[in-house]
Design a protein around this motif. Structure first.
Motif, PDB file in Angstrom:
ATOM      1  N   ASN A  33       0.951  -1.368   0.053  1.00  0.00           N
ATOM      2  CA  ASN A  33      -0.135  -0.093   0.191  1.00  0.00           C
ATOM      3  C   ASN A  33       1.270   1.388   0.106  1.00  0.00           C
ATOM      4  O   ASN A  33       0.290   3.062   0.204  1.00  0.00           O
ATOM      5  CB  ASN A  33      -0.467  -0.064   1.341  1.00  0.00           C
ATOM      6  N   GLY A  34       2.035   1.235  -0.847  1.00  0.00           N
ATOM      7  CA  GLY A  34       2.923   2.466  -0.987  1.00  0.00           C
ATOM      8  C   GLY A  34       4.030   2.662   0.589  1.00  0.00           C
ATOM      9  O   GLY A  34       4.292   3.891   0.393  1.00  0.00           O
ATOM     10  N   PHE A  35       3.712   2.434   0.987  1.00  0.00           N
ATOM     11  CA  PHE A  35       4.320   2.607   2.651  1.00  0.00           C
ATOM     12  C   PHE A  35       5.506   2.076   3.091  1.00  0.00           C
ATOM     13  O   PHE A  35       6.116   1.163   2.495  1.00  0.00           O
ATOM     14  CB  PHE A  35       3.410   2.014   4.489  1.00  0.00           C
ATOM     15  N   LYS A  36       6.636   3.050   3.409  1.00  0.00           N
ATOM     16  CA  LYS A  36       8.034   2.882   3.748  1.00  0.00           C
ATOM     17  C   LYS A  36       7.824   2.322   5.343  1.00  0.00           C
ATOM     18  O   LYS A  36       7.440   2.014   5.482  1.00  0.00           O
ATOM     19  CB  LYS A  36       8.995   4.106   3.593  1.00  0.00           C
ATOM     20  N   THR A  37       8.955   0.871   5.173  1.00  0.00           N
ATOM     21  CA  THR A  37       9.137   0.431   6.431  1.00  0.00           C
ATOM     22  C   THR A  37      10.586   0.444   7.422  1.00  0.00           C
ATOM     23  O   THR A  37      11.162  -0.018   6.611  1.00  0.00           O
ATOM     24  CB  THR A  37       9.113  -1.200   5.995  1.00  0.00           C
ATOM     25  N   LEU A  38      10.383   0.111   8.262  1.00  0.00           N
ATOM     26  CA  LEU A  38      11.699   0.044   9.298  1.00  0.00           C
ATOM     27  C   LEU A  38      11.443  -1.035   9.951  1.00  0.00           C
ATOM     28  O   LEU A  38      10.669  -1.423  10.306  1.00  0.00           O
ATOM     29  CB  LEU A  38      11.402   1.683  10.667  1.00  0.00           C
ATOM     30  N   LEU A  39      12.291  -1.813  10.582  1.00  0.00           N
ATOM     31  CA  LEU A  39      13.265  -2.687  11.396  1.00  0.00           C
ATOM     32  C   LEU A  39      13.196  -1.947  12.758  1.00  0.00           C
ATOM     33  O   LEU A  39      14.546  -1.140  12.064  1.00  0.00           O
ATOM     34  CB  LEU A  39      13.087  -4.003  10.864  1.00  0.00           C
ATOM     35  N   PHE A  40      13.171  -2.774  14.222  1.00  0.00           N
ATOM     36  CA  PHE A  40      13.899  -2.501  15.052  1.00  0.00           C
ATOM     37  C   PHE A  40      14.354  -3.756  15.802  1.00  0.00           C
ATOM     38  O   PHE A  40      13.287  -4.413  15.252  1.00  0.00           O
ATOM     39  CB  PHE A  40      13.681  -1.235  15.889  1.00  0.00           C
ATOM     40  N   ASN A  41      15.278  -3.485  17.298  1.00  0.00           N
ATOM     41  CA  ASN A  41      15.440  -5.261  17.685  1.00  0.00           C
ATOM     42  C   ASN A  41      14.742  -5.043  18.687  1.00  0.00           C
ATOM     43  O   ASN A  41      14.759  -4.088  20.434  1.00  0.00           O
ATOM     44  CB  ASN A  41      17.100  -5.637  18.238  1.00  0.00           C
ATOM     45  N   PHE A  42      13.105  -5.397  18.944  1.00  0.00           N
ATOM     46  CA  PHE A  42      12.669  -5.865  20.310  1.00  0.00           C
ATOM     47  C   PHE A  42      13.434  -6.548  21.531  1.00  0.00           C
ATOM     48  O   PHE A  42      12.693  -5.532  22.670  1.00  0.00           O
ATOM     49  CB  PHE A  42      11.123  -7.032  19.945  1.00  0.00           C
ATOM     50  N   ASP A  43      14.028  -6.871  21.256  1.00  0.00           N
ATOM     51  CA  ASP A  43      14.814  -7.301  22.872  1.00  0.00           C
ATOM     52  C   ASP A  43      15.405  -7.424  22.725  1.00  0.00           C
ATOM     53  O   ASP A  43      16.001  -6.306  24.729  1.00  0.00           O
ATOM     54  CB  ASP A  43      15.424  -8.725  21.954  1.00  0.00           C
ATOM     55  N   LYS A 226     -11.403   9.195  14.113  1.00  0.00           N
ATOM     56  CA  LYS A 226     -12.619   8.571  13.509  1.00  0.00           C
ATOM     57  C   LYS A 226     -12.127   6.884  12.918  1.00  0.00           C
ATOM     58  O   LYS A 226     -10.929   6.400  13.198  1.00  0.00           O
ATOM     59  CB  LYS A 226     -11.617   8.886  11.357  1.00  0.00           C
ATOM     60  N   LEU A 227     -13.669   6.023  12.967  1.00  0.00           N
ATOM     61  CA  LEU A 227     -13.578   4.860  12.529  1.00  0.00           C
ATOM     62  C   LEU A 227     -13.171   4.019  11.217  1.00  0.00           C
ATOM     63  O   LEU A 227     -13.252   4.582  10.262  1.00  0.00           O
ATOM     64  CB  LEU A 227     -15.140   4.511  12.936  1.00  0.00           C
ATOM     65  N   VAL A 228     -11.968   3.168  11.226  1.00  0.00           N
ATOM     66  CA  VAL A 228     -11.518   2.476  10.073  1.00  0.00           C
ATOM     67  C   VAL A 228     -11.903   1.461   9.663  1.00  0.00           C
ATOM     68  O   VAL A 228     -12.932   1.448   8.246  1.00  0.00           O
ATOM     69  CB  VAL A 228      -9.948   2.832  10.441  1.00  0.00           C
ATOM     70  N   GLU A 229     -12.455   0.396  10.936  1.00  0.00           N
ATOM     71  CA  GLU A 229     -13.138  -0.555  10.305  1.00  0.00           C
ATOM     72  C   GLU A 229     -13.565  -1.352  11.621  1.00  0.00           C
ATOM     73  O   GLU A 229     -12.950  -1.397  13.013  1.00  0.00           O
ATOM     74  CB  GLU A 229     -12.282  -1.468   9.811  1.00  0.00           C
ATOM     75  N   ILE A 230     -14.496  -1.798  11.445  1.00  0.00           N
ATOM     76  CA  ILE A 230     -14.804  -2.551  12.438  1.00  0.00           C
ATOM     77  C   ILE A 230     -15.400  -4.378  12.812  1.00  0.00           C
ATOM     78  O   ILE A 230     -14.938  -4.565  11.447  1.00  0.00           O
ATOM     79  CB  ILE A 230     -16.853  -2.653  13.245  1.00  0.00           C
ATOM     80  N   GLU A 294      -6.465  -4.884   2.657  1.00  0.00           N
ATOM     81  CA  GLU A 294      -7.767  -4.228   3.313  1.00  0.00           C
ATOM     82  C   GLU A 294      -7.338  -3.156   4.340  1.00  0.00           C
ATOM     83  O   GLU A 294      -8.405  -2.056   4.027  1.00  0.00           O
ATOM     84  CB  GLU A 294      -9.192  -5.297   3.031  1.00  0.00           C
ATOM     85  N   PHE A 295      -7.325  -3.622   5.092  1.00  0.00           N
ATOM     86  CA  PHE A 295      -6.631  -2.477   6.037  1.00  0.00           C
ATOM     87  C   PHE A 295      -5.891  -1.800   6.494  1.00  0.00           C
ATOM     88  O   PHE A 295      -5.998   0.072   6.433  1.00  0.00           O
ATOM     89  CB  PHE A 295      -6.610  -3.803   7.820  1.00  0.00           C
ATOM     90  N   TYR A 296      -4.852  -2.379   5.483  1.00  0.00           N
ATOM     91  CA  TYR A 296      -3.521  -0.675   5.266  1.00  0.00           C
ATOM     92  C   TYR A 296      -4.217   0.106   4.268  1.00  0.00           C
ATOM     93  O   TYR A 296      -3.893   1.134   4.165  1.00  0.00           O
ATOM     94  CB  TYR A 296      -2.559  -1.595   5.162  1.00  0.00           C
ATOM     95  N   LYS A 297      -5.014  -0.713   2.806  1.00  0.00           N
ATOM     96  CA  LYS A 297      -5.663  -0.012   2.830  1.00  0.00           C
ATOM     97  C   LYS A 297      -6.636   1.265   3.157  1.00  0.00           C
ATOM     98  O   LYS A 297      -6.345   2.680   2.518  1.00  0.00           O
ATOM     99  CB  LYS A 297      -5.899  -0.548   1.226  1.00  0.00           C
ATOM    100  N   ARG A 298      -7.268   1.283   4.051  1.00  0.00           N
ATOM    101  CA  ARG A 298      -8.129   1.501   4.840  1.00  0.00           C
ATOM    102  C   ARG A 298      -7.142   2.569   5.335  1.00  0.00           C
ATOM    103  O   ARG A 298      -7.830   4.379   5.566  1.00  0.00           O
ATOM    104  CB  ARG A 298      -9.186   0.927   5.527  1.00  0.00           C
ATOM    105  N   LEU A 299      -6.392   2.545   6.292  1.00  0.00           N
ATOM    106  CA  LEU A 299      -6.067   3.052   7.363  1.00  0.00           C
ATOM    107  C   LEU A 299      -4.905   4.318   6.117  1.00  0.00           C
ATOM    108  O   LEU A 299      -4.921   5.817   6.400  1.00  0.00           O
ATOM    109  CB  LEU A 299      -4.364   2.583   7.991  1.00  0.00           C
ATOM    110  N   LYS A 300      -4.472   3.949   4.854  1.00  0.00           N
ATOM    111  CA  LYS A 300      -4.204   5.028   4.149  1.00  0.00           C
ATOM    112  C   LYS A 300      -4.993   6.161   3.783  1.00  0.00           C
ATOM    113  O   LYS A 300      -3.911   6.978   3.588  1.00  0.00           O
ATOM    114  CB  LYS A 300      -3.319   3.698   2.898  1.00  0.00           C
ATOM    115  N   ASN A 301      -6.157   5.344   3.805  1.00  0.00           N
ATOM    116  CA  ASN A 301      -7.002   6.926   3.645  1.00  0.00           C
ATOM    117  C   ASN A 301      -7.054   7.240   4.652  1.00  0.00           C
ATOM    118  O   ASN A 301      -7.594   9.079   4.364  1.00  0.00           O
ATOM    119  CB  ASN A 301      -8.574   6.316   2.824  1.00  0.00           C
ATOM    120  N   TYR A 302      -7.001   6.868   5.166  1.00  0.00           N
ATOM    121  CA  TYR A 302      -6.704   8.149   7.157  1.00  0.00           C
ATOM    122  C   TYR A 302      -5.682   9.400   7.022  1.00  0.00           C
ATOM    123  O   TYR A 302      -5.850   9.765   8.179  1.00  0.00           O
ATOM    124  CB  TYR A 302      -7.596   7.558   8.158  1.00  0.00           C
ATOM    125  N   ILE A 303      -4.662   8.433   6.854  1.00  0.00           N
ATOM    126  CA  ILE A 303      -3.634   8.739   6.887  1.00  0.00           C
ATOM    127  C   ILE A 303      -3.104  10.125   6.270  1.00  0.00           C
ATOM    128  O   ILE A 303      -2.831  11.185   6.335  1.00  0.00           O
ATOM    129  CB  ILE A 303      -1.887   7.725   6.442  1.00  0.00           C
TER     130      ILE A 303
END
Length: 304
Positions: A33-43, A226-230, A294-303
């Motif tokens: 959905n076109g977002f750039k991503t990052l990673l980090f070490n949880f531990d 705003k409600l994204v989805e239920i 679909e979740f990330y697509k809907r999020l993109k509309n609100y972001i």
């Protein structure tokens, strides 16, 4: 001015250049959905002596950008460490530390949902005196049944000994259950103990693996109030094809001081809907039935 939004995930502890396998589908959906991503070490982040190493592979950027975390739960202190470290590199987490705790800790959430959630009392746990103070507060429940949890999680699988108390006026039983909860949570105990009014919910089905009775519950996600989805909360059980009316919950959501959060609701046996709890949207899991793309697509509309 912030022009771009990233998503940050936990890296695989055995393959640092790859995402944690439990979030692989969300990682791919974010990129699709076109977002750039990052990673980090949880531990590293959850190790107090090593937390500054957690983002060592993330390079600073020139312009301030928003970043949304999707991953495992963090304590407010751990979240604060991640927030401050990312900000030094020009990444700003979508919720600040106060906004994170507003929805992560139930006592902090009560400010926003108290009129629509079971009656609750709480006490920060420090020693045995804390238990006595909490028991004093529970007298308002009389002989009603109550549920126990810490500020974030319960021990539902130890239902009879550390979660459900059939008569709050039975002080010995109540105290034993609170002490059992503390022992089970041990070092993972989140801040303190909450005692909540027990509400009978509409039965859905008995879980095929755990045998735990499931009730009719839903998870709502909100972004910028705003409600994204239920979503249906459980994978098993027959839900109605038509989702519940959400207008009342959307009105409540507009007053929640968080930019990204979840709201769990449930149906009582009498048909009324109540709020079970809020959660920070960054650490609230997507229900199994939720289609990730679909979740990330809907999020993109609100972001955007």
């Amino acid at each position: 001015m912030i022009k771009e939004t990233y998503f940050i995930f936990c890296e695989n502890p055995f393959e640092p250049n790859n995402v944690d396998e439990d979030y692989a589908d969300e990682f791919e959906s974010a990129k699709i959905n076109g977002f750039k991503t990052l990673l980090f070490n949880f531990d590293d982040l959850t190790n107090e002596s090593d937390f500054k190493k957690a983002t060592r592979r993330i390079k600073p950027i020139e312009n301030l950008s928003n970043v949304i975390y999707r991953g495992w739960m963090l304590t407010p202190k751990q979240y604060s460490n991640l927030y401050e470290d990312l900000l030094l590199k020009n990444y700003k987490l979508v919720n600040d530390v106060t906004e994170y705790q507003n929805c992560h800790y139930l006592p902090d959430s009560l400010e926003f949902i108290e009129s629509k959630t079971p009656k609750s009392v709480f006490e920060k746990f420090e020693n045995s005196e804390s238990i006595e103070k909490l028991i004093e507060k529970t007298k308002q429940f009389g002989s009603s049944a109550v549920i126990l949890k810490d500020y974030v999680k319960s021990e539902k699988h130890d239902w009879e000994t550390a979660c459900f108390v059939s008569d709050a006026s039975n002080i010995d039983n109540l105290k034993n259950s609170i002490e059992n909860l503390i022992k089970l949570r041990r070092k993972y105990l989140n801040e303190g103990i909450v005692v909540r009014e027990f509400i009978e919910l509409k039965d859905l089905i008995v879980h095929s693996k755990s045998g735990m009775p499931l009730t009719e519950e839903y998870r709502l996600f909100f972004f910028n109030q705003k409600l994204v989805e239920i979503y249906d909360y459980w994978e098993e059980g027959k839900y109605d094809l038509i989702k519940p009316e959400t207008k009342e919950f959307e009105e409540i959501g507009r007053n929640v001081k968080s930019n990204f959060f979840s709201m769990d609701i449930a149906r009582e046996k009498n048909g009324n809907l109540i709020i079970i709890e809020l959660g920070d949207g960054q650490v609230a899991g997507l229900p199994d039935k939720a289609e990730r793309n679909e979740f990330y697509k809907r999020l993109k509309n609100y972001i955007c």
